[in-house]
Design a protein around this motif. Structure first.
Motif, PDB file in Angstrom:
ATOM      1  N   VAL A 218      71.880  60.507 101.260  1.00 24.58           N
ATOM      2  CA  VAL A 218      71.085  59.396 100.739  1.00 24.58           C
ATOM      3  C   VAL A 218      71.040  58.310 101.804  1.00 24.58           C
TER       4      VAL A 218
ATOM      5  N   LYS B  60      78.449  45.345 103.892  1.00 24.59           N
ATOM      6  CA  LYS B  60      78.326  46.735 104.350  1.00 24.59           C
ATOM      7  C   LYS B  60      78.487  47.662 103.157  1.00 24.59           C
ATOM      8  N   ILE B  61      77.926  48.833 103.280  1.00 24.65           N
ATOM      9  CA  ILE B  61      77.990  49.812 102.195  1.00 24.65           C
ATOM     10  C   ILE B  61      79.350  50.492 102.207  1.00 24.65           C
ATOM     11  N   LYS B  62      79.976  50.485 101.061  1.00 25.11           N
ATOM     12  CA  LYS B  62      81.308  51.076 100.949  1.00 25.11           C
ATOM     13  C   LYS B  62      81.220  52.496 100.395  1.00 25.11           C
ATOM     14  N   SER B  63      80.284  52.709  99.498  1.00 23.97           N
ATOM     15  CA  SER B  63      80.125  54.049  98.930  1.00 23.97           C
ATOM     16  C   SER B  63      78.729  54.196  98.360  1.00 23.97           C
ATOM     17  N   VAL B  64      78.280  55.412  98.319  1.00 21.28           N
ATOM     18  CA  VAL B  64      76.975  55.708  97.730  1.00 21.28           C
ATOM     19  C   VAL B  64      77.166  56.857  96.751  1.00 21.28           C
ATOM     20  N   GLU B  65      76.804  56.630  95.520  1.00 21.27           N
ATOM     21  CA  GLU B  65      76.988  57.677  94.528  1.00 21.27           C
ATOM     22  C   GLU B  65      75.691  57.952  93.788  1.00 21.27           C
ATOM     23  N   VAL B  66      75.468  59.212  93.542  1.00 19.70           N
ATOM     24  CA  VAL B  66      74.300  59.634  92.771  1.00 19.70           C
ATOM     25  C   VAL B  66      74.777  60.134  91.412  1.00 19.70           C
TER      26      VAL B  66
END
Lengths: 142, 142
Positions: free
Chosen positions: A114, A124-130
């Motif tokens: 993603v 800042k982005i720490k995690s990306v979850e779908v």
DNA sequence: TAATACATTATATTAATTCTAAACTGTTGA
DNA sequence: TCAACAGTTTAGAATTAATATAATGTATTA
């Protein structure tokens, strides 16, 4: 038990002393053949069934939170009355079956990376979850 | 008020009679310049500030749930103690700022379509949501 | 207008989570 | 050995979001 050292290590790194209760929690969480999803209540029940020792709710909550903070456990973003946790902390995603209230892993390979083009200044982005919600596919009702 | 008919329509389609209280809820939700995120508590507070009428918690819960079921509102998948709702029901995603407990929209165009290769027999995908957690980017602590 | 159906509300209930304070344990150092 | 201390565990209390309840209110229909 060969794993004991790992548990002691995990506990120490999480800022916790290795006590009987906490090691028992580790055994349930990290000694399983496969990773799994759980709620606090379920975890307490598993411990009760397996163990000769009793572990209070408070201790379970505290230990799970310490592991979360350290990244040894992950909370799954969901709108449920209880929180769901995951012993699989590698990058992957989830189906959530709304009818059966069940989580199913989606392996990283089954989703393209993603890529978020937008950024937020100073963050800042720490995690990306779908999260993909699934429901029965009643083809007859087409 | 030109919007009143829309509200009445939305309410009727949700299986609810258009009452003073419910129309007030509609005004707050659907008359805003921009879409927004809210918790039930926040919604009640907005109504209290704007309105000359009082709306009970129960009515707000019931109405929000009816709109959700009909698709006029969306719940955002999150691990928060309260539920967060979104008046933007178009396909889009969210940043969640864990430090400030704030949601930020990610426009559909800013994320490539999430393509899930895995399927579950007998089930179909109802929705796909991306949650990207963000935190302060302290570059100095590199 | 009476009867009916649906609404609203304050309050009670439920359930997850967090807090608290007392009792406990294990380690350290004299 | 033992006293002191730091950190633990626990039961139960407190908190809080969400849901249920039941009494009162309102609007529509015949």
């Amino acid at each position: 038990m060969a794993y004991a050292d790992q548990y002691i290590d995990k506990l120490r790194k999480s800022g916790l002393r290795p006590t009987k209760q906490r090691i028992k929690i580790c055994e349930v969480l990290f000694d399983a053949e496969k990773t799994f999803h759980f709620t606090i209540k379920e975890l307490v029940k598993i411990i009760e069934n397996q163990a000769n020792i009793k572990v209070s709710l408070a201790t379970v909550y505290n230990t799970v939170h310490a592991f979360m903070k350290k990244g040894y456990l992950k909370e799954i973003p969901l709108n449920a009355s209880q929180s769901y946790y995951d012993t699989n902390v590698t990058h992957h995603h989830h189906f959530f079956d709304e009818e059966e209230n069940k989580l199913i892993d989606i392996h990283q390979d089954d989703v393209d990376e993603v890529n978020i083009k937008r950024t937020i200044p100073g963050k800042k982005i720490k995690s990306v979850e779908v999260i993909a919600k699934i429901v029965s596919d009643n083809q007859s009702q087409k």
